[in-house]
Design an enzyme around this catalytic site. Structure first.
Site, PDB file in Angstrom:
ATOM      1  CB  CYS A  42      48.018 -26.653  26.688  1.00  0.00           C
ATOM      2  SG  CYS A  42      48.899 -27.195  28.168  1.00  0.00           S
ATOM      3  CB  CYS A  47      48.300 -25.818  30.876  1.00  0.00           C
ATOM      4  SG  CYS A  47      47.071 -26.561  29.804  1.00  0.00           S
ATOM      5  CE  LYS A  50      46.747 -23.012  34.720  1.00  0.00           C
ATOM      6  NZ  LYS A  50      45.435 -23.415  34.267  1.00  0.00           N
ATOM      7  CE1 TYR A 176      40.788 -24.489  33.169  1.00  0.00           C
ATOM      8  CE2 TYR A 176      38.524 -25.262  32.995  1.00  0.00           C
ATOM      9  CZ  TYR A 176      39.748 -25.016  32.411  1.00  0.00           C
ATOM     10  OH  TYR A 176      39.939 -25.288  31.075  1.00  0.00           O
ATOM     11  CD  GLU A 180      43.442 -22.335  36.771  1.00  0.00           C
ATOM     12  OE1 GLU A 180      43.758 -23.499  37.067  1.00  0.00           O
ATOM     13  OE2 GLU A 180      43.343 -21.939  35.584  1.00  0.00           O
ATOM     14  CG  HIS A 434      54.838 -37.522  60.490  1.00  0.00           C
ATOM     15  ND1 HIS A 434      53.633 -36.861  60.597  1.00  0.00           N
ATOM     16  CD2 HIS A 434      55.600 -37.122  61.549  1.00  0.00           C
ATOM     17  CE1 HIS A 434      53.645 -36.113  61.680  1.00  0.00           C
ATOM     18  NE2 HIS A 434      54.834 -36.249  62.276  1.00  0.00           N
ATOM     19  CD  GLU A 439      51.433 -37.412  58.090  1.00  0.00           C
ATOM     20  OE1 GLU A 439      51.521 -38.488  58.719  1.00  0.00           O
ATOM     21  OE2 GLU A 439      52.129 -36.409  58.341  1.00  0.00           O
TER      22      GLU A 439
END
Length: 451
Positions: A42, A47, A50, A176, A180, A434, A439
């Site tokens: 990682c 992670c 990346k 993934y 990526e 908002h 939302e």
């Protein structure tokens, strides 16, 4: 029986470090062995770098977007060497942080590759250490298909250390890591082909999410080839040629395999010590992360359960609590949120629509698709997509999915609600912020599918 340590951890990745530190916090005498840099995949080749590369790649679109808001900027120029140097500096800092937290916790750090001798003995550099408990947390390693010319290709490990960017790249895979890196290369100006043997991206995710991501990536300029399984790679003048199973060919300057990972369990002495392994090399464990040998435990990618860094660290804490906290704690892999840092981002928690229908039968589906406000002044046609899955009987939200800017940031909050078993009515009763994309998750009112 007296042992040198209460816990001996093999592997200094996220899971191993967390288990060691937390166990020491409970008062255990702990040692950890690591041959490379602390932080594991990682921190070093996963992670963190990346995501840094992903930020760099996405900035190209931000420069283009700025003009629609009235900004005048010169022609942007990208320097790969600068990104590499700054990335390496940050990773080195994190390596130091991992070592410091171990030292501050009183964990003894041992340098070198350790192996298991028996149920209570570990060997490292010719020395043997006894331990009441042994934790193996050695992670996983990229899998490269066994085809002619495979040595010409790289994996994600090497992608973080390329001396220069290629003009053209072929990324092989559809998971993934593949999407990526295809997004990263494309965003940095590389002519990118993404070749996958399947019919849609992100197998295992919600089918609609995989399909829509493919459409968005293709619209941005990534060339996607489905049903393309590489048969061989040949060196050509100035580059390589990938031949696929259907006889088609792809000329490129770099080939990157992102075709899965396998448990890093070889040459650790596990089988000789009586630890059972699955056919793919993963260590077989129970719900408490115990192996077939009572005193030997395994967590993280090595067990091939849910291969995500936050899962490995959670398993580490559950194990430490079980062994030294006086509170046996089983793993909990339900409703784990995850994100894919492709362009655009993907995030999800809970069940896919396909899995939800298998489990509950009748499922209500709510969807929204729209251009993000930030994009409405420019030419971008990218669409944000959101989807909620609701069990028809209990009205609990059992799945949430999103494609769009900062999807991972949005989904972390949604994951809390899903984990707590929130109902659609409770989502509806929540007032939205908002104007935000987030939302939409609390303003979805019309069912688009019932059954």
């Amino acid at each position: 029986m007296k042992f040198d340590f209460d816990l001996f951890t093999i592997g200094g990745g996220s899971g191993g470090v967390r288990a060691s530190r937390v166990s020491a916090g409970y008062g255990a005498k702990v040692a950890i062995a690591e041959a490379g840099r602390f932080g594991g995949t990682c921190v070093n080749v996963g992670c963190i770098p990346k995501k840094l590369f992903s930020y760099a790649a996405h900035l190209r679109e931000d420069f283009e977007l700025a003009a629609s808001f009235g900004w005048t900027v010169g022609e942007p120029r990208f320097d790969w060497a600068t990104l590499l140097a700054n990335k390496d500096k940050e990773i080195a800092r994190l390596n130091g942080v991992y070592e410091r937290v171990l030292s501050l916790a009183g964990v003894e750090i041992l340098r070198g590759r350790a192996s298991v001798v028996d149920s209570h003995t570990v060997e490292l550099g010719g020395r043997r250490f006894s331990a009441k408990h042994i934790l193996v947390a050695t992670g996983s390693w990229p899998t490269v298909p066994d085809i002619p010319g495979r040595s010409h290709a790289i994996t994600s490990n090497e992608a973080f250390h390329l001396q220069r960017l290629p003009r053209r790249v072929a990324v092989i895979g559809g998971g993934y890591i593949a999407v990526e890196f295809a997004s990263i290369f494309h965003g940095l100006g590389v002519e990118t082909t993404l070749a996958y043997r399947g019919k849609r991206l992100l197998r295992g995710f919600d089918q609609e999410i995989g399909e829509r991501l493919g459409e968005e990536m293709a619209a941005k300029g990534v060339r996607i080839r489905f049903g393309a399984e590489p048969r061989r790679i040949d060196a050509r003048k100035g580059g390589f040629e990938v031949e696929y199973g259907d006889g088609s060919r792809n000329e490129t300057d770099l080939v990157m395999f992102a075709t899965g990972r396998h448990a890093n369990s070889a040459n650790l002495g596990l089988e000789a010590a009586g630890v059972r392994l699955a056919a793919d090399g993963a260590v077989i464990v129970d719900k408490y992360s115990n192996t077939s040998v009572d005193s030997i435990h395994a967590i993280g990618d090595l067990t091939n359960r849910v291969n995500l860094t936050p899962v490995a660290t959670a398993e580490a804490m559950w194990l430490a609590r079980t062994l030294f906290g006086g509170e046996p704690t089983a793993i909990d892999h339900d409703n784990i949120p995850t994100a894919v840092f492709a362009n655009p981002n993907v995030a999800t928690v809970g069940l896919s629509e396909e899995r939800a229908r298998e489990k509950f039968g009748a499922v209500d589906v709510y969807k929204a698709s729209f251009r993000a406000l930030k994009l409405t002044l420019g030419e971008s046609k990218e669409r944000t997509f959101m989807k909620l899955l609701v069990d028809r009987v209990t009205q609990k939200v059992v799945g949430a999915h999103m494609i769009g800017v900062d999807a991972g940031e949005v989904m972390q909050g949604i994951a809390i609600a899903v984990k707590l078993g929130a109902t659609k009515a409770q989502f509806d009763a929540t007032i939205g912020i908002h104007p935000t994309a987030a939302e939409e998750f609390v303003t979805l009112r019309e069912r688009v599918s019932v059954g």
